[in-house]
Motif scaffolding. Sequence first.
Motif, mmCIF file in Angstrom:
data_model
loop_
_atom_site.group_PDB
_atom_site.id
_atom_site.type_symbol
_atom_site.label_atom_id
_atom_site.label_comp_id
_atom_site.label_asym_id
_atom_site.label_seq_id
_atom_site.Cartn_x
_atom_site.Cartn_y
_atom_site.Cartn_z
ATOM 1 N N GLY A 25 0.802 -1.293 -0.029
ATOM 2 C CA GLY A 25 0.122 -0.027 -0.129
ATOM 3 C C GLY A 25 0.756 1.243 -0.116
ATOM 4 N N ASP A 130 -3.960 1.519 -0.991
ATOM 5 C CA ASP A 130 -3.484 1.855 -2.256
ATOM 6 C C ASP A 130 -4.950 2.379 -2.707
ATOM 7 O OD1 ASP A 130 -3.353 1.638 -4.993
ATOM 8 O OD2 ASP A 130 -1.784 -0.023 -4.846
ATOM 9 N N THR A 132 -5.696 2.735 -5.717
ATOM 10 C CA THR A 132 -5.947 2.024 -7.188
ATOM 11 C C THR A 132 -6.700 0.778 -6.977
ATOM 12 O OG1 THR A 132 -3.858 0.821 -7.356
ATOM 13 C CG2 THR A 132 -3.888 3.192 -8.183
ATOM 14 N N GLN A 133 -6.796 0.460 -5.467
ATOM 15 C CA GLN A 133 -7.323 -1.014 -5.260
ATOM 16 C C GLN A 133 -8.527 -1.057 -4.649
ATOM 17 O OE1 GLN A 133 -5.325 -4.080 -5.969
ATOM 18 N NE2 GLN A 133 -4.014 -2.689 -7.005
ATOM 19 N N ASP A 134 -9.401 -1.999 -4.723
ATOM 20 C CA ASP A 134 -10.494 -2.347 -4.230
ATOM 21 C C ASP A 134 -10.525 -2.222 -2.650
ATOM 22 O OD1 ASP A 134 -13.147 -2.842 -3.507
ATOM 23 O OD2 ASP A 134 -13.003 -5.092 -3.636
ATOM 24 N N SER A 137 -11.779 -4.930 0.863
ATOM 25 C CA SER A 137 -11.279 -6.203 1.317
ATOM 26 C C SER A 137 -11.407 -6.441 2.661
ATOM 27 C CB SER A 137 -9.779 -6.341 0.938
ATOM 28 O OG SER A 137 -9.132 -5.582 1.990
ATOM 29 N N ARG A 165 -5.325 5.121 -12.155
ATOM 30 C CA ARG A 165 -6.263 4.582 -11.562
ATOM 31 C C ARG A 165 -6.865 4.503 -10.200
ATOM 32 N NH1 ARG A 165 -4.314 -0.360 -11.120
ATOM 33 N NH2 ARG A 165 -2.155 0.002 -11.766
ATOM 34 N N SER A 166 -6.231 5.411 -9.763
ATOM 35 C CA SER A 166 -6.521 5.854 -8.287
ATOM 36 C C SER A 166 -7.779 6.375 -8.069
ATOM 37 C CB SER A 166 -5.699 7.218 -8.026
ATOM 38 O OG SER A 166 -6.255 7.845 -6.622
ATOM 39 N N LYS B 106 -9.538 -15.403 -5.230
ATOM 40 C CA LYS B 106 -9.728 -13.976 -4.983
ATOM 41 C C LYS B 106 -11.209 -13.875 -4.589
ATOM 42 C CE LYS B 106 -9.788 -10.700 -8.304
ATOM 43 N NZ LYS B 106 -9.402 -10.110 -9.184
ATOM 44 N N GLU B 108 -13.911 -11.054 -4.238
ATOM 45 C CA GLU B 108 -14.299 -9.357 -4.287
ATOM 46 C C GLU B 108 -15.595 -9.112 -3.915
ATOM 47 O OE1 GLU B 108 -14.286 -7.942 -8.518
ATOM 48 O OE2 GLU B 108 -11.921 -8.328 -8.506
#
Lengths: 203, 126
Positions: A25, A130, A132-134, A137, A165-166, B106, B108
Amino acid sequence: MNKFLRNLFKRKSHVKLGLYGPPNGGKSTLANKICEDWLGESMSSVSHIAHETREIVIKEQISIKNKKGKELSFSLVDTPGIATRIDYEDFIKRGMKNTMAKKRAKEATKGVIDSIKWLDTMEAVVVVLDSTQDPYSQVNITIMGNLVARDIPVLIAANKVDLKRSNMDRIKAAFPQYNVVGISAKYGKNVDEFYEELFKVVK
Amino acid sequence: MVTFQFIPYGEVEYLSSAKRINRLLNIVKENKIVLMEGRLKKQEEADLIEITMEEINSKFRGIELSVIYPDNKHDGMKKVKTHVMNALLGDRRGMTIIGPANVVRKIEQNPDKIELFTRDSKKRRR
């Protein structure tokens, strides 16, 4: 009761500030940025391969000042990224040799355990995500839930805003009850705002 | 083939935290995907990750974990009632999904939808 005693005896002007979050991250990049800004030296090694930080790293006595001249002093704790899976074959895919990959995986599992154990000792935490990530989680949700359960103040640093992608809005939507500041630890973007937000969270 | 094992909350309700986590992990280590009614406590989720890390070896690479939980946007009495019910009966709302990392690639998660990707299949929707 423990929390009460901790609050009673702790020096408010000097807190233990933890950097938490999933691997890659940008926790160590942010730790380095903070140390470079206020101490003139870096703190941790960084890598594009996950689990570069596999041991807790502490930098004592960092003092930062805000625009009004107010000072905040803290020990900065850079923690290994928290994950639910560690597969040495992932490291092999990133070009590591078998022995090194297995060693890294073993050290990474220990690092995750240490990160979780150290949660109890933190007085404030910056969760580095991060952007840019989902954000939805379960690791992120578990970290946040455990910080709330321990009544530890939290600031979310949505890192890597320099990337296309942010998506800051997604992080704000996922954690609407927290202060979120978008930064690029690597390029120093918005770090002044990050420091100002730190003063609000660490009182 | 992927095997799902449903665990009703009543099956783990009276177990200690350590036993509850071990019960779930033992099923996962048999390469089954656990669907548990309700959710673990916050501390138990952290403990689950910690114990998973302790058990990782060349065969067991960890877990994929996800929790579907209804949005708790109730006000006033309804919120109090929910807290009291949870304290008395445990948190049976929602569903916890735990899969072995060597089977589940994964998971999601959106607030009310979960997509589970297995190692050798394309996409499964829940």
